[in-house]
Structures are given as structure tokens and as C-alpha cells.
Write an enzyme that holds these catalytic residues in place. Structure first.
Site, PDB file in Angstrom:
ATOM      1  N   GLU A  82       0.873  -1.163   0.000  1.00 38.40           N
ATOM      2  CA  GLU A  82       0.000   0.000   0.000  1.00 38.40           C
ATOM      3  C   GLU A  82       0.917   1.221   0.000  1.00 38.40           C
ATOM      4  O   GLU A  82       1.792   1.334   0.860  1.00 38.40           O
ATOM      5  CB  GLU A  82      -0.875  -0.012   1.262  1.00 38.40           C
ATOM      6  CG  GLU A  82      -1.878   1.109   1.225  1.00 38.40           C
ATOM      7  CD  GLU A  82      -2.800   1.156   2.440  1.00 38.40           C
ATOM      8  OE1 GLU A  82      -2.779   0.216   3.257  1.00 38.40           O
ATOM      9  OE2 GLU A  82      -3.528   2.155   2.553  1.00 38.40           O
ATOM     10  N   ARG A 103       4.889 -12.915   9.754  1.00 39.71           N
ATOM     11  CA  ARG A 103       5.564 -11.628   9.564  1.00 39.71           C
ATOM     12  C   ARG A 103       6.948 -11.685  10.190  1.00 39.71           C
ATOM     13  O   ARG A 103       7.173 -12.413  11.133  1.00 39.71           O
ATOM     14  CB  ARG A 103       4.891 -10.486  10.332  1.00 39.71           C
ATOM     15  CG  ARG A 103       3.510 -10.202  10.167  1.00 39.71           C
ATOM     16  CD  ARG A 103       3.066  -9.099  11.126  1.00 39.71           C
ATOM     17  NE  ARG A 103       3.517  -7.781  10.719  1.00 39.71           N
ATOM     18  CZ  ARG A 103       2.928  -7.057   9.774  1.00 39.71           C
ATOM     19  NH1 ARG A 103       1.890  -7.523   9.133  1.00 39.71           N
ATOM     20  NH2 ARG A 103       3.371  -5.867   9.477  1.00 39.71           N
ATOM     21  N   LYS A 152       4.371   0.775   9.707  1.00 40.04           N
ATOM     22  CA  LYS A 152       4.490   2.020   8.959  1.00 40.04           C
ATOM     23  C   LYS A 152       3.889   3.184   9.731  1.00 40.04           C
ATOM     24  O   LYS A 152       4.402   4.290   9.682  1.00 40.04           O
ATOM     25  CB  LYS A 152       3.781   1.886   7.601  1.00 40.04           C
ATOM     26  CG  LYS A 152       4.655   1.262   6.542  1.00 40.04           C
ATOM     27  CD  LYS A 152       3.974   1.282   5.184  1.00 40.04           C
ATOM     28  CE  LYS A 152       3.006   0.150   5.032  1.00 40.04           C
ATOM     29  NZ  LYS A 152       2.507  -0.035   3.669  1.00 40.04           N
TER      30      LYS A 152
HETATM   31  P1  ATP Z   1       2.492  -2.118   8.087  1.00 43.88           P
HETATM   32  O1  ATP Z   1       1.801  -2.929   9.130  1.00 43.88           O
HETATM   33  O2  ATP Z   1       3.904  -1.807   8.399  1.00 43.88           O
HETATM   34  O3  ATP Z   1       1.722  -0.908   7.657  1.00 43.88           O
HETATM   35  P2  ATP Z   1       1.403  -3.533   5.908  1.00 43.88           P
HETATM   36  O4  ATP Z   1       1.268  -4.994   6.016  1.00 43.88           O
HETATM   37  O5  ATP Z   1       0.194  -2.713   6.083  1.00 43.88           O
HETATM   38  O6  ATP Z   1       2.576  -3.084   6.846  1.00 43.88           O
HETATM   39  P3  ATP Z   1       1.590  -3.379   3.084  1.00 43.88           P
HETATM   40  O7  ATP Z   1       2.102  -2.281   2.239  1.00 43.88           O
HETATM   41  O8  ATP Z   1       0.139  -3.672   3.049  1.00 43.88           O
HETATM   42  O9  ATP Z   1       2.068  -3.099   4.557  1.00 43.88           O
HETATM   43  O10 ATP Z   1       2.426  -4.713   2.823  1.00 43.88           O
HETATM   44  C1  ATP Z   1       2.807  -5.206   1.566  1.00 43.88           C
HETATM   45  C2  ATP Z   1       3.153  -6.658   1.726  1.00 43.88           C
HETATM   46  O11 ATP Z   1       4.237  -6.819   2.637  1.00 43.88           O
HETATM   47  C3  ATP Z   1       1.979  -7.441   2.284  1.00 43.88           C
HETATM   48  O12 ATP Z   1       1.842  -8.637   1.559  1.00 43.88           O
HETATM   49  C4  ATP Z   1       2.370  -7.699   3.699  1.00 43.88           C
HETATM   50  O13 ATP Z   1       1.805  -8.893   4.164  1.00 43.88           O
HETATM   51  C5  ATP Z   1       3.898  -7.759   3.635  1.00 43.88           C
HETATM   52  N1  ATP Z   1       4.495  -7.386   4.921  1.00 43.88           N
HETATM   53  C6  ATP Z   1       4.270  -6.258   5.628  1.00 43.88           C
HETATM   54  N2  ATP Z   1       4.936  -6.279   6.790  1.00 43.88           N
HETATM   55  C7  ATP Z   1       5.615  -7.445   6.830  1.00 43.88           C
HETATM   56  C8  ATP Z   1       6.483  -8.074   7.783  1.00 43.88           C
HETATM   57  N3  ATP Z   1       6.795  -7.480   8.928  1.00 43.88           N
HETATM   58  N4  ATP Z   1       6.988  -9.289   7.476  1.00 43.88           N
HETATM   59  C9  ATP Z   1       6.699  -9.881   6.316  1.00 43.88           C
HETATM   60  N5  ATP Z   1       5.891  -9.352   5.390  1.00 43.88           N
HETATM   61  C10 ATP Z   1       5.344  -8.157   5.631  1.00 43.88           C
HETATM   62 MG    MG Z   2      -1.551  -3.039   4.789  1.00 43.00          MG
END
Ligand code: ATP
Ligand code: MG
Length: 550
Positions: free
Chosen positions: A33, A257, A267
């Protein structure tokens, strides 16, 4: 080598699917995102999605999951591409969930006409209450039995901008008593009168994550849609929309994760650190963002090594940040150029050196390649050594310089300390030493002494700013911040210590483009603020650590 490594559960699934003919080739996607910069957790997801596709001859799309216009921005879009390239991966197509807004809208109308979706006028609050709990079934909305015609008219009016934010939503008509709460008439669309970073003001209704993700995967014929564990509750709904619409059957698989000690990967929280000025920006070298660790001197090779070592699991894990640091050292130890830099100097006067004489030594840039490229290091009668390499009342095992003791100056002669000169505060100001001319490393006789220390010629030394970075937080497991505290209470006050250093002149001519080793000290990288007039180096990591991976 590759064969002996056990396959992870995703590799097993993919191999089965290829062997059984369920899929001909594999297609994955990385779906960020664009509401922040990528962090180390994303690196794991990127290495997995791109790595699996590479391993099995498939392809990976980069798809921005941009259905929430309020938090998204092109600044983030651009940084994400830069970071993926830097990690060493190339996507097949650059796509946006917003590219599918027309298609998604058409599917929503189809569902309305088939009686599978309705417009609900309840407030957010009423909808939440009506959903029930795990033990208690929800209750039907008073608007649930609107006719398809009425729903279609209202939905078109929603799209046309007739209603304010929150006035109406579109919901799937499933079952308000369903044991899986996700199925209690999930929201499909909400009204948001906000400009979108790509579609501008074309839309004022935006689809929800669940009504977007599976269909986007399906449109792109993603065979293996890999995401983090928290999405496993969404999987049944993911499948339901795909089945209901009768479209290409993508499948979702979840992995744990990545969490790392002494840092956090949200984020939202990282954005707060930036906005409150607690770090210098998203690329502050203490940040776990990819632009942060890049500025810190971590290499893509080290990150890929790390992601490979941690593997994939189905259980949430807190990884030791020392493993990442170990990978960085492994990579830099093999490749980085060496230079001598003194951070806390004491002057050494060589009393038997011919005044004004300069002797140049050719020293290897990397000791692993003694015949490889060299740098020239000047030796004179006025030198600087690190304060920590001299001790007046030294214990027996102190193998550096002491009064009357001997030490080798790296790449050059053995010197002996004859006199300690102090300033008016009793602090050591200067050492008078003599060098032994018979100990020239090439033409002299080999004589061994216990210690070797680094040094620079005072006259030739280049002053540099050194930013010694340490961990951002003092708490190892940041998921254990107590209720009455805030994560910001655990910021490490000593995470940045700036010192003035003195470098051998060749440092400023380094062309390697990666971090260098300050001999006996650590790995350091030129900062983006660095200029020839004002060189600035960031500490990447210390040279040694007692840590050994299992
Ligand atoms: P955040 O919680 O930091 O905002 P998010 O999951 O909302 O992270 P996205 O931009 O939606 O961030 O994530 C893009 C991809 O990266 C998704 O498939 C998500 O599952 C993966 N991802 C995000 N954080 C992690 C993590 N800590 N470990 C492994 N994969 C991750
Ligand atoms: Mg997300």
C-alpha cells in the site's frame, strides 16, 4: 548445495501444484500500500514473492494496493520502486488496484442485480453493533431487503456523488448469523470524497480491501498470493468473492511476519517518528526502512542472505537483529576496502624519525587479495593513534601500547613508547616514541610483537565527521511495551553519537560505492550529506561481535 536444503512449505505447495498440473507456471505479486516507505519486513515479502517466482521460472507483478486515497501518495509509489530495484528484483508489470476500479464497479453492479449486495443507510456505529459477536449472531439491517432495482439506483447515486461520506455503504448479502464474522454482510464500498493519487476526482466511492484483493489477483492470474498470517481470517471471503463472480481461481497462502529485536515494523509508528522529528526522516540510518538501512551501509546482498537464512514459517517469530548484522559483516568483510581512521586521537611523536621525511607504504585495499589493488599510506614523524590503544597502567593481557612497551603500527614499523606527556589537566597529550628501522615490513627483518594498532600521519590526516549509530530502541521485544508506557519511551538516547575523526587520505578517493572498513573499528559508509569539503561517514556496524548464528 541447493538440493540439501529442505524446502519450505510454500516451495512444497508450488512444487505439488506444478507436478499435478494445477498450474502451468507460477505468478506471484508484491502488493504494497503506497502509504509509507518499505521496511525490513517488506524485504522478506519481496524476497519471498520474487524469489519463489525466480526459482520456479515464474513472474512477479508489482501491484500497488491503492484503495485508500486518504493516506496514499506518489512519493511512496516512487520510493517503493527504487527499493525493490535496489534489493535486486525486477517486476513483470507495474500495476495498481485502482486500475481495476471500473471492473470492480461492474462486478458490484452484477452482484446487486443478482440480489447478492445491498445499499445500507446505517451509520458506522449501527453497522458495528448489528454485526454481533463471536458468541452472538448479528441482526439484519433494516435496509437489507431493498430490491435490486432500488439498490442499483442508490449505488449509482453513491457513485455520482449524491451522498456524503458515511451516509451509505454497499454490503454483500451473505448471512448475519454466520459463524465467521467476516461473512456477516461485509462492506464492499464506502463513500470518500477524497482525491486519489491516480484517479483524481473520478471516484468518490472506493472498494474495501476484501472486495479488491482477491479480484485483483484473479485479474492478473496470480497463482500463489502470499501474504502475512493476519490475513488468514480474510481467506474464506477472498475465496467467496472469486467463486461468486466465477473468475480465475487465485489462492492465498499465509506466512509469519518478520519482527526484529530492538526495532519495529509498523508504517504507522515509523511515520509518527518522522512526523514528530524523532528521527531525521524515513531514511534516517537508524530506521528499519530499506532507504534507512541503505543509507546505513547495509547491502542488498546482506539483506537477501538474511531473508534466506530466516526462512518462512507459519508461526510469528521475533528474529535477533544480530543475525542481520552478522549477514552485513559477512558480506562487507569479503568485499569492502580497508582504511585507517582514528576517532579519539593521541599524538605520537617519533623522536628518531628524520624531520620532514614522508615514507609512502603500499597497502592492500583488501587483505583477502594481497596482490590486488593498493592504496598509498604516508608515514611521518608525527602520527595519531586511538586513545584506547594506549594505557599507562596496563594489565598483563593488554597487547597494545604502554610505557616502555612495543607495538607494530599496521603495515609499517614497530615503535616503542619512551615518554608520556600530559596536559595541565593530567590528560595524556602526546607520546614520545622511537621506531625500529630494522622492522620495515618488506625490506626489514621479521620480528614479532604481540600487538598491531592503526594510525594516521597527523600532517596528512583528513578530518571527517563520523556518525556512530546504535539501535533505535532499548527494548529487545517491542511487542512487550507495558500498557502504561508508549513505544517512544524506549527510544535509545545514545542511538547517534557524532565524533570528529582523522582518516588516511586515500579514504576520500574510495570508488567502491559500498561501505568500507575502518580497520580494527567497524564498517562505515559515506553519507548522502558527504562532500569533499565536509566528509561524513555513517557507522554501518561494528567489526566484531561475539554473536554466532546457530
Ligand atoms: P504495516 O503494518 O507496516 O503498515 P502492511 O502490512 O500494512 O505493513 P503493506 O504495504 O500492506 O504493509 O504490505 C505489503 C506486503 O508486505 C503485504 O503482503 C504484507 O503482508 C507484507 N508485509 C508487511 N509487513 C511485513 C512483515 N513485517 N513481514 C513480512 N511481510 C510483511
Ligand atoms: Mg496493509
Amino acid at each position: 548445495m541447493e538440493e540439501t536444503k529442505t524446502r519450505n512449505f510454500l516451495e512444497e505447495i508450488i512444487e505439488e501444484d506444478l507436478a499435478s498440473g494445477k498450474v502451468d507456471s507460477i505468478m506471484t505479486r508484491f502488493p504494497p500500500e503506497p502509504n509509507g516507505y518499505l521496511h525490513l519486513g517488506h524485504a522478506k515479502s519481496i524476497c519471498l514473492n520474487f524469489g519463489l517466482a525466480q526459482k520456479y521460472g515464474g513472474k512477479t507483478n508489482l501491484r500497488y494496493d491503492d484503495t485508500n486515497p486518504t493516506k496514499e501518495d506518489t512519493e511512496y509509489v516512487d520510493s517503493i520502486k527504487e527499493d525493490i530495484h535496489w534489493l535486486g528484483f525486477q517486476w513483470e508489470k507495474e500495476l495498481y488496484a485502482s486500475d481495476y476500479f471500473d471492473q470492480l464497479y461492474e462486478w458490484a453492479e452484477q452482484m446487486i442485480l443478482r440480489g447478492q449486495a445491498y445499499v445500507d443507510d446505517q451509520t458506522q456505529e449501527e453497522i458495528r453493533e448489528g454485526r454481533g459477536t463471536v458468541d452472538k449472531p448479528g441482526k439484519n439491517s433494516p435496509w437489507r431487503d431493498r430490491t435490486p432495482e432500488e439498490n442499483l439506483r442508490l449505488f449509482r447515486e453513491m457513485k455520482a456523488g449524491k451522498y456524503a461520506d458515511g451516509e451509505k455503504v454497499l454490503r454483500a448479502k451473505i448471512d448475519m448469523a454466520h459463524p465467521n464474522m467476516m461473512f456477516r454482510d461485509p462492506l464492499m464500498y464506502r463513500i470518500k470524497h477524497t482525491s486519489h493519487h491516480r484517479t483524481g476526482d473520478k471516484w468518490c466511492i472506493y472498494p474495501m480491501y476484501d472486495f479488491t484483493h482477491g479480484q485483483s489477483d484473479s485479474i492478473e492470474h496470480i497463482t500463489h498470493s502470499i501474504c502475512t498470517l493476519e490475513f488468514d481470517v480474510h481467506r474464506p471471503l477472498y475465496d467467496w468473492y472469486i467463486q461468486t463472480l466465477g473468475i480465475y481461481p487465485s489462492h492465498q497462502y499465509e506466512f509469519a511476519r518478520l519482527n526484529l529485536t530492538y526495532t519495529l515494523m509498523s508504517k504507522r509508528k515509523l511515520l509518527e517518528l518522522v512526523q514528530k522529528g524523532l528521527v531525521s526522516g524515513w531514511d534516517d540510518p537508524r530506521m528499519p526502512t530499506l532507504c534507512g538501512v541503505r543509507r546505513r551501509g547495509y547491502t542488498p546482498e546482506a539483506l537477501r542472505m538474511f531473508c534466506d537464512k530466516i526462512g518462512v514459517s507459519k508461526r510469528d517469530q521475533l528474529m535477533d537483529i544480530q543475525l542481520l548484522e552478522w549477514c552485513v559483516r559477512q558480506d562487507l568483510n569479503a568485499r569492502s576496502n580497508r582504511y585507517m581512521v582514528v576517532q579519539d586521537p593521541i599524538k605520537v611523536h617519533i623522536t628518531n624519525w628524520e624531520p620532514g621525511k614522508v615514507e609512502w607504504f603500499d597497502c592492500p585495499l583488501n587483505p583477502a587479495e594481497p596482490e590486488g589493488a593498493k592504496r598509498r599510506v604516508p608515514f611521518t614523524g608525527e602520527l595519531l593513534i586511538d586513545r584506547a590503544d594506549f594505557m599507562e597502567d596496563a594489565p598483563k593481557k593488554f597487547f597494545r601500547l604502554r610505557p616502555d612497551g612495543e607495538v607494530r603500527l599496521k603495515y609499517t614499523y614497530i615503535i616503542q613508547c619512551n615518554e608520556v606527556i600530559k596536559d595541565e589537566h593530567g590528560r595524556i597529550a602526546e607520546l614520545n616514541c622511537t621506531f625500529d628501522p630494522t622492522t620495515h615490513p618488506v625490506t626489514g627483518e621479521w620480528r614479532s610483537v604481540k600487538g598491531t594498532i592503526h594510525w594516521v600521519s597527523a600532517e596528512h590526516a583528513v578530518p571527517i565527521e563520523i556518525r556512530n549509530y546504535d539501535r533505535l530502541f532499548t527494548l529487545a521485544d517491542m511487542s512487550t511495551v507495558p500498557e502504561d508506557k508508549d513505544y517512544k519511551d524506549f527510544l535509545n538516547p545514545d542511538s547517534l553519537i557524532v565524533v570528529k575523526g582523522y582518516a588516511e587520505p586515500a579514504l576520500l578517493e574510495d570508488q567502491s560505492g559500498i561501505a568500507v572498513q575502518f580497520e580494527r573499528t567497524g564498517y562505515y559508509v559515506a553519507d548522502k550529506d558527504s562532500t569533499l569539503e565536509h566528509p561524513v561517514f555513517n557507522k554501518t556496524t561494528a567489526l566484531k561481535d561475539s554473536y554466532k548464528p546457530e
